[in-house]
Every structure is written in structure tokens, then in C-alpha cells.
Motif scaffolding. Sequence first.
Motif, PDB file in Angstrom:
ATOM      1  N   VAL A 134     -47.449 -25.245  92.665  1.00  0.00           N
ATOM      2  CA  VAL A 134     -48.006 -26.546  93.076  1.00  0.00           C
ATOM      3  C   VAL A 134     -46.918 -27.611  93.057  1.00  0.00           C
ATOM      4  O   VAL A 134     -46.805 -28.428  93.986  1.00  0.00           O
ATOM      5  CB  VAL A 134     -49.210 -26.935  92.185  1.00  0.00           C
ATOM      6  N   GLU A 135     -46.077 -27.606  92.027  1.00  0.00           N
ATOM      7  CA  GLU A 135     -44.977 -28.577  91.960  1.00  0.00           C
ATOM      8  C   GLU A 135     -44.037 -28.417  93.161  1.00  0.00           C
ATOM      9  O   GLU A 135     -43.613 -29.413  93.751  1.00  0.00           O
ATOM     10  CB  GLU A 135     -44.194 -28.405  90.661  1.00  0.00           C
ATOM     11  N   THR A 137     -44.786 -27.148  96.098  1.00  0.00           N
ATOM     12  CA  THR A 137     -45.511 -27.578  97.290  1.00  0.00           C
ATOM     13  C   THR A 137     -45.534 -29.101  97.388  1.00  0.00           C
ATOM     14  O   THR A 137     -45.309 -29.657  98.464  1.00  0.00           O
ATOM     15  CB  THR A 137     -46.949 -27.014  97.263  1.00  0.00           C
ATOM     16  N   ASP A 138     -45.798 -29.757  96.267  1.00  0.00           N
ATOM     17  CA  ASP A 138     -45.800 -31.220  96.260  1.00  0.00           C
ATOM     18  C   ASP A 138     -44.420 -31.770  96.632  1.00  0.00           C
ATOM     19  O   ASP A 138     -44.312 -32.750  97.379  1.00  0.00           O
ATOM     20  CB  ASP A 138     -46.215 -31.752  94.886  1.00  0.00           C
ATOM     21  N   LYS A 139     -43.381 -31.142  96.142  1.00  0.00           N
ATOM     22  CA  LYS A 139     -42.012 -31.574  96.458  1.00  0.00           C
ATOM     23  C   LYS A 139     -41.741 -31.426  97.959  1.00  0.00           C
ATOM     24  O   LYS A 139     -41.188 -32.325  98.582  1.00  0.00           O
ATOM     25  CB  LYS A 139     -41.016 -30.752  95.643  1.00  0.00           C
ATOM     26  N   PHE A 140     -42.161 -30.302  98.536  1.00  0.00           N
ATOM     27  CA  PHE A 140     -41.938 -30.071  99.965  1.00  0.00           C
ATOM     28  C   PHE A 140     -42.763 -31.020 100.827  1.00  0.00           C
ATOM     29  O   PHE A 140     -42.370 -31.345 101.936  1.00  0.00           O
ATOM     30  CB  PHE A 140     -42.221 -28.617 100.333  1.00  0.00           C
ATOM     31  N   ALA A 141     -43.890 -31.464 100.327  1.00  0.00           N
ATOM     32  CA  ALA A 141     -44.734 -32.376 101.097  1.00  0.00           C
ATOM     33  C   ALA A 141     -44.028 -33.695 101.369  1.00  0.00           C
ATOM     34  O   ALA A 141     -44.327 -34.381 102.354  1.00  0.00           O
ATOM     35  CB  ALA A 141     -46.045 -32.633 100.355  1.00  0.00           C
ATOM     36  N   SER A 142     -43.092 -34.060 100.525  1.00  0.00           N
ATOM     37  CA  SER A 142     -42.376 -35.321 100.695  1.00  0.00           C
ATOM     38  C   SER A 142     -41.092 -35.192 101.505  1.00  0.00           C
ATOM     39  O   SER A 142     -40.390 -36.185 101.704  1.00  0.00           O
ATOM     40  CB  SER A 142     -42.070 -35.934  99.319  1.00  0.00           C
TER      41      SER A 142
END
Length: 143
Positions: A134-135, A137-142
Motif C-alpha cells: 500500500v505504501e 502504491t501510494d508513493k506511485f500515485a504521486s
Amino acid sequence: MILAYHAQLNSTDDETRLKAARAWTRWEMFTSKLHVDPAHVAEAEKDDWANAFARIENHYFMNDGWMRDGQLLDKQEIDKIRQIPCVVVQGRYDVICPATTAYALKKVWPEITLHIVPDAGHSSREPGTAKLLVEATDKFASL
């Protein structure tokens, strides 16, 4: 074994196909987590679920994951994707894809971020693995 299961998982006889699917899926459920989860193992007894799971996974293996053996560890191949950010989350006790495979990838692609989860096996559903995924994925979202 994969070829033998392929024949049984694609049998026209329902009982042969389901018996093989339950056995394949039960093995996967017992080996995928560091701590065996009885509810996870019970999934193998659900005929439709076991049949779909085993046949999809077996098809993937029969086709070598759609990559030639060692392709991802080939420097020329890695050079094609080296600029893509990558995070590898690897369970320390993964008996399906041992940690040595993640270390081998890190050697040819040192730019990746490699996390070894100390209390996890193969499953993405284990707490430490899920948290890191999840971390990432959240990093890639930005990006």
C-alpha cells in the motif's frame, strides 16, 4: 508435476478436474502464508474458486509466466525498464518464490527498492507485506 496437473485440470471429467483443483489450491493455501490460516485453506474446498484459481495459476506456469527463463535477470532486458521506478516486497519465508530471487533481481537492477518482510511468506495478504505494498502504491500515485 505442472504438466500432469495441466492434464487433470483440463479434464472433461468434472470429478478429475475438481479433485486436482482442490489439491493444487490446498497446497498453495498451506504454503503461501508464514502462519497457516484455516479460513484461507478452506477456500480450497470451494469447487468453483479452487477450479478457477488452480487453472489460472497452472496456465501461467505452463506458459513460463510469458517470459523466457531468466529474462528478468538479463542485463539487456533490465536496461529496457531500468528507468521505471520499482518496489519489490518480498516475504523472508516465501517458499514459493524464495528471497534469493529478489536478491538476484536487486543485483542486476540496483535501482529498485527492495523490502524483505521479516515475518511473511508469499501472500500479499500478510500484514507486513500488505502495508508495504500500500505504501508503494501510494508513493506511485504521486508520480
